[in-house]
Scaffold this motif. Structure first.
Motif, PDB file in Angstrom:
ATOM      1  N   PHE A 157      30.046  53.514  38.249  1.00  0.00           N
ATOM      2  CA  PHE A 157      30.133  52.111  38.647  1.00  0.00           C
ATOM      3  C   PHE A 157      30.885  51.281  37.606  1.00  0.00           C
ATOM      4  O   PHE A 157      30.624  51.379  36.407  1.00  0.00           O
ATOM      5  N   LYS A 158      31.823  50.501  38.090  1.00  0.00           N
ATOM      6  CA  LYS A 158      32.537  49.553  37.226  1.00  0.00           C
ATOM      7  C   LYS A 158      32.436  48.171  37.850  1.00  0.00           C
ATOM      8  O   LYS A 158      32.721  48.012  39.042  1.00  0.00           O
ATOM      9  N   PRO A 159      32.030  47.178  37.060  1.00  0.00           N
ATOM     10  CA  PRO A 159      31.918  45.820  37.616  1.00  0.00           C
ATOM     11  C   PRO A 159      33.241  45.366  38.215  1.00  0.00           C
ATOM     12  O   PRO A 159      34.301  45.676  37.695  1.00  0.00           O
ATOM     13  N   GLY A 160      33.129  44.630  39.304  1.00  0.00           N
ATOM     14  CA  GLY A 160      34.329  44.086  39.927  1.00  0.00           C
ATOM     15  C   GLY A 160      34.896  44.997  41.007  1.00  0.00           C
ATOM     16  O   GLY A 160      35.694  44.576  41.829  1.00  0.00           O
ATOM     17  N   ARG A 161      34.512  46.281  40.975  1.00  0.00           N
ATOM     18  CA  ARG A 161      35.044  47.205  41.981  1.00  0.00           C
ATOM     19  C   ARG A 161      34.084  47.401  43.142  1.00  0.00           C
ATOM     20  O   ARG A 161      34.400  48.100  44.092  1.00  0.00           O
ATOM     21  N   LYS A 199      27.339  38.334  34.553  1.00  0.00           N
ATOM     22  CA  LYS A 199      27.755  39.687  34.954  1.00  0.00           C
ATOM     23  C   LYS A 199      27.782  39.873  36.471  1.00  0.00           C
ATOM     24  O   LYS A 199      28.750  40.424  37.003  1.00  0.00           O
ATOM     25  N   LEU A 225      30.848  38.164  37.838  1.00  0.00           N
ATOM     26  CA  LEU A 225      32.080  38.901  37.563  1.00  0.00           C
ATOM     27  C   LEU A 225      32.154  40.161  38.428  1.00  0.00           C
ATOM     28  O   LEU A 225      33.227  40.549  38.884  1.00  0.00           O
ATOM     29  N   ALA A 226      30.979  40.778  38.649  1.00  0.00           N
ATOM     30  CA  ALA A 226      30.960  41.976  39.494  1.00  0.00           C
ATOM     31  C   ALA A 226      31.380  41.615  40.927  1.00  0.00           C
ATOM     32  O   ALA A 226      32.100  42.354  41.585  1.00  0.00           O
ATOM     33  N   ALA A 258      33.230  38.990  41.631  1.00  0.00           N
ATOM     34  CA  ALA A 258      34.626  38.546  41.489  1.00  0.00           C
ATOM     35  C   ALA A 258      35.031  37.464  42.483  1.00  0.00           C
ATOM     36  O   ALA A 258      36.159  37.464  42.963  1.00  0.00           O
ATOM     37  N   SER A 317      35.938  47.075  31.633  1.00  0.00           N
ATOM     38  CA  SER A 317      35.657  47.123  33.075  1.00  0.00           C
ATOM     39  C   SER A 317      36.368  45.993  33.805  1.00  0.00           C
ATOM     40  O   SER A 317      36.959  46.194  34.867  1.00  0.00           O
ATOM     41  N   TYR A 318      36.275  44.796  33.248  1.00  0.00           N
ATOM     42  CA  TYR A 318      36.846  43.624  33.923  1.00  0.00           C
ATOM     43  C   TYR A 318      38.376  43.651  33.859  1.00  0.00           C
ATOM     44  O   TYR A 318      39.042  43.227  34.796  1.00  0.00           O
ATOM     45  N   ALA A 351      39.428  46.066  36.373  1.00  0.00           N
ATOM     46  CA  ALA A 351      39.211  45.551  37.731  1.00  0.00           C
ATOM     47  C   ALA A 351      40.216  44.448  38.077  1.00  0.00           C
ATOM     48  O   ALA A 351      40.216  43.929  39.197  1.00  0.00           O
ATOM     49  N   LEU A 370      40.415  41.420  36.821  1.00  0.00           N
ATOM     50  CA  LEU A 370      39.830  40.073  36.901  1.00  0.00           C
ATOM     51  C   LEU A 370      40.542  39.068  36.013  1.00  0.00           C
ATOM     52  O   LEU A 370      40.543  37.873  36.293  1.00  0.00           O
TER      53      LEU A 370
END
Lengths: 313, 509
Positions: free
Chosen positions: A55-59, B80, B83-84, B86, B103-104, B107, B109
């Motif tokens: 898991f990766k945030p934003g995805r 968090k 941001l997750a 988005a 991660s960001y 992604a 962001l």
């Protein structure tokens, strides 16, 4: 050719509609609870899939790379996996072993108090610790058990004993944790037993008196059997938390000096999973925890049903 | 033809916009509105809109901020999930955990700011020149920069040994005599034996105090970073070592173990918290500890409530000792204090970047740390002379004005201005001895993150609990080699290899 509805299906639907119509207000009352559990407990279960993904945030939770059992294997290969499982089970086990019977004994004792004023006063005093926040409770533990002017060590010294470094000695951690937990919760946990005892038919006690039984035998042969169903149900539910030791209290109480006996699954996951933003790892260990808890509830329920005819389902 | 003219106009407009900012205010002729999601490191009780110094910054920059300030204690947990998801993100965001595993960034962001650092980073480039570690902390392994830093002062508010001077005199010594670690150790044992605080009880003094997690600061006496660097240190030749396995570390443990066994080191140092520390200071039981030098003022006030600022000599005085290896060290800190990202969907990325660059200017530093000339300070003979309103700090005047607010990607100009003159002088005297962490925050490759995620937390747990065990004597130092072997078996060498690769990248190898 027209469709012919089977007679039993028609009657079943009619019965269902009739039941809905009859219990419409009860169902209406149940609706918010149903929605609550659906939204906050059942739908989020799908998120457990991140335990098998990277898991990766934003995805989003469904878009991470599929990792299979990698995080589970990583946990079990960790040098601290078995230590954290052992500590979790031990702390939880001790809490059940000591903390579960005490509210029952307390409830039986309270029920024996004749003066209602005294009974109410005792009950109220016993409930109060329940409302102390964990942070304050741990602060009290630190103040009472510190080597430096802590009241417990002062008493030990006054009695001629040597001071004990309770707060940094791994051997004392579980005792402090379980003991403080029992002190905090026994009064509040006794409420349900006191309520169950109140519901026992007084004629049973009158019959006992006529037969000349002692108070102890009264509790043993009347009170305990009459509240046994409540005890069994609560015991099964408590077993469902055997792998869940409260994170907050351990986190506030532990230090590197007592990791050996204090580091539990939740604190380990916090350090390795949350602090390192490895959410998939944290979820995998959480899922493992939940599965074990469910297994305990299931087994305890089956055993109880087979032996006492009392069960959750 | 029309297309060509339009293109030329666009180029002129864009270049005009870029040229409008030259590192000084205003950042634009037209008022720029920027939405910000951040926290106030001091407290939300202090209203940003009422912070006169920051409002002056905004006025000069011609910027209006639409601030969403969240409580610092819950900031990470609150942001968090946003941001997750988005969605609905503002222009400028304080990034939780500085996006350590990228991660960001991965992604998408946040905007890639690499080119803007070159074209509009006038003041940021100066910060890179001042702080050698800062650019490395902001640069991803592929050489890009996505974030804007909050910059710590590294040399002015060092962590150092502070000693209760009246206790030194009470045991028949002079502060000037305490030059080496051996001199200091001698002082500790004398405190243990004497009634150094003169209260009639010769058992209540704490010769050496340390709070939970702070004992590692003593590593500096052996030239070791056991604290901020997480147990890893880049040596002068560029080699990365694990300080928790070094032979000097064993020497430190031997010293600390002896002090603990002899009742010199505070018996509950592994669990002692700030409340315990305050109690010991209030009762004047504390003979020495290692902490930020800026606390010398406050601790002196705590020991003696009648102590007068800028009049009386500080009771707690900072000292630099010559360690067993001959080094004299006090402990600084890395300059990277947190990352702010510009939303990739922001429609005015250049303006936001320019504003953030302006925040790193000397003008903003002076405004947000010294205040407004004529009100908070005057310059006399080239020196800043602070007004009573600043020095008295009544009703938390400084915090209300915006001192050390930390809500924007700015920097700490000088952490010592609130301190009494003697403490400020001590900080200047100790500045040459500052040892800064060398294994600083850095972005890593996915493969490197995988190794760190797999091993680092377990290694840290094992290091921490064994440090405590060795000092408290629950594990014999004869087992030090076995302890090192276990760390190696737990993947230590793989983690060192990752930090070595990062150090090599930062060194341009």
């Amino acid at each position: 050719m027209s469709a012919v509805r089977p007679v039993n299906q028609t009657s079943r639907s009619a019965r269902l509609m009739k039941a809905i119509k009859r219990d419409k207000y009860l169902l209406l009352m149940f609706l918010p609870i149903f929605v609550y559990y659906l939204v906050f407990h059942y739908l989020p279960m799908s998120g457990a899939i991140i335990a098998f993904k990277n898991f990766k945030p934003g995805r989003g939770i469904y878009n991470g790379e599929w990792m299979g059992l990698k995080w589970f294997i990583q946990y079990f290969q960790s040098p601290f996996a078995w230590r954290t499982i052992r500590n979790t089970v031990f702390i939880s086990g001790y809490s059940i072993l000591i903390g579960f019977p005490i509210p029952i004994l307390f409830a039986i004792t309270v029920a024996e108090i004749r003066s209602s004023k005294v009974r109410r006063a005792v009950q109220t005093v016993s409930y109060l610790p329940h409302f102390i926040s964990t942070v304050v409770l741990v602060g009290m533990i630190n103040n009472f058990f510190t080597m430096n002017n802590g009241i417990v060590n002062m008493i030990i010294q006054a009695l001629g004993g040597d001071q004990i470094n309770f707060l940094v000695n791994p051997r004392w951690f579980r005792t402090l944790y379980v003991g403080s937990g029992v002190w905090q919760s026994f009064g509040f946990n006794s409420i349900i037993y006191i309520a169950a005892i109140t519901g026992i038919d007084p004629s049973l006690y009158e019959a006992g008196k006529i037969d000349g039984i002692t108070k102890f035998k009264e509790a043993w042969y009347i009170t305990l059997p009459m509240i046994s169903q409540t005890i069994v149900i609560l015991f099964i539910l408590r077993l469902g938390q055997i792998m869940s030791v409260g994170f907050e209290k351990v986190f506030l109480m532990y230090s590197s000096a007592v990791y050996e006996t204090a580091d539990v699954i939740s604190t380990y996951v916090y350090r390795k999973g949350i602090e390192s933003t490895n959410y998939s790892f944290a979820s995998a260990v959480g899922l493992f925890n939940s599965v074990i808890n469910f297994a305990f509830v299931f087994i305890a329920n089956q055993v109880s049903r087979a032996t006492t005819d009392t069960s959750l389902w | 033809m029309k297309k060509l003219i339009s293109l030329l106009l666009c180029v002129m407009l864009l270049s005009g916009a870029a040229l409008a900012y030259d590192g000084a205010a205003p950042i634009s002729d037209e008022t720029v509105t920027i939405s910000v999601l951040t926290t106030n490191s001091a407290s939300l009780h202090y209203d940003f809109d009422g912070m006169t110094w920051f409002q002056e910054v905004l006025k000069r920059a011609n910027v209006v901020l639409d601030m969403e300030l969240l409580d610092s204690s819950t900031y990470s947990d609150s942001v968090k999930p946003r941001l997750a998801a988005a969605v609905d993100l503002p222009d400028l965001i304080l990034v939780p955990g500085s996006d350590a595993d990228m991660s960001y960034i991965n992604a998408g962001l946040f905007a890639d700011l690499t080119d803007l650092y070159e074209t509009l980073g006038f003041n940021l480039q100066k910060q890179f020149e001042t702080h050698a570690d800062l650019e490395g902390s902001l640069t991803t392994p592929d050489g890009k920069k996505y974030y804007l830093p909050y910059v710590y002062t590294t040399d002015s508010n060092m962590r150092c040994l502070m000693i209760n001077e009246p206790m030194v005199e009470a045991v028949g010594m002079k502060l000037e005599d305490i030059v080496t670690l051996d001199d200091f150790t001698e002082f500790l044992y004398k405190v243990k034996e004497a009634d150094a605080n003169g209260n009639g009880d010769d058992t209540d003094e704490v010769p050496l105090f340390s709070r939970a997690g702070m004992i590692g600061l003593w590593g500096m006496m052996w030239g070791l970073d056991l604290n901020d660097g997480g147990g890893y240190q880049v040596e002068d030749d560029g080699t990365v070592i694990c300080t928790f396995t070094d032979s000097r570390y064993k020497d430190f443990l031997t010293w600390a173990n002896q002090l603990y066994a002899d009742g010199i080191l505070y018996n509950e140092y592994a669990t002692a918290n700030y409340d315990v520390q305050t109690t010991l200071f209030t009762n004047n039981q504390m003979a020495s500890m290692v902490h930020f030098i800026s606390n010398c003022t406050g601790y002196s006030q705590t020991i003696n409530p009648d102590w007068q600022f800028n009049v009386d000599e500080p009771i707690m005085k900072a000292v630099v000792l010559e360690g067993p290896t001959g080094e004299k060290n006090v402990y600084g800190r890395g300059s990277f204090g947190g990352a702010f990202g510009i939303n990739a969907n922001c429609e005015q990325i250049e303006n936001v970047f320019a504003f953030c660059d302006y925040l790193q200017s000397e003008e903003v530093g002076v405004l947000t740390w010294y205040g407004i000339e004529g009100v908070d300070y005057n310059i006399v003979d080239g020196e800043y002379v602070f007004e009573p309103v600043y020095l008295d700090n009544k009703d938390n005047y400084l915090t209300n004005m915006g001192y050390n607010c930390g809500a924007l990607p700015s920097y700490q100009l000088d952490y010592m201005t609130k301190q009494c003159n003697q403490v400020r002088q001590m900080a200047k005297d100790l500045a040459p001895y500052v040892m800064n962490p060398t294994n600083v925050f850095s972005y890593k490759l996915d493969s490197e993150n995988e190794i760190i995620n797999a091993y680092a937390a377990d290694l840290k747990t094992y290091m921490d609990e064994n440090q405590t065990a060795f000092i408290m004597g629950t594990r014999s130092l004869d087992e030090f080699d076995a302890y090192v072997d276990t760390l190696n078996a737990m993947g230590l060498q793989d983690v060192i290899a990752v930090y070595q690769a990062i150090a090599d990248r930062n060194a341009g190898k």
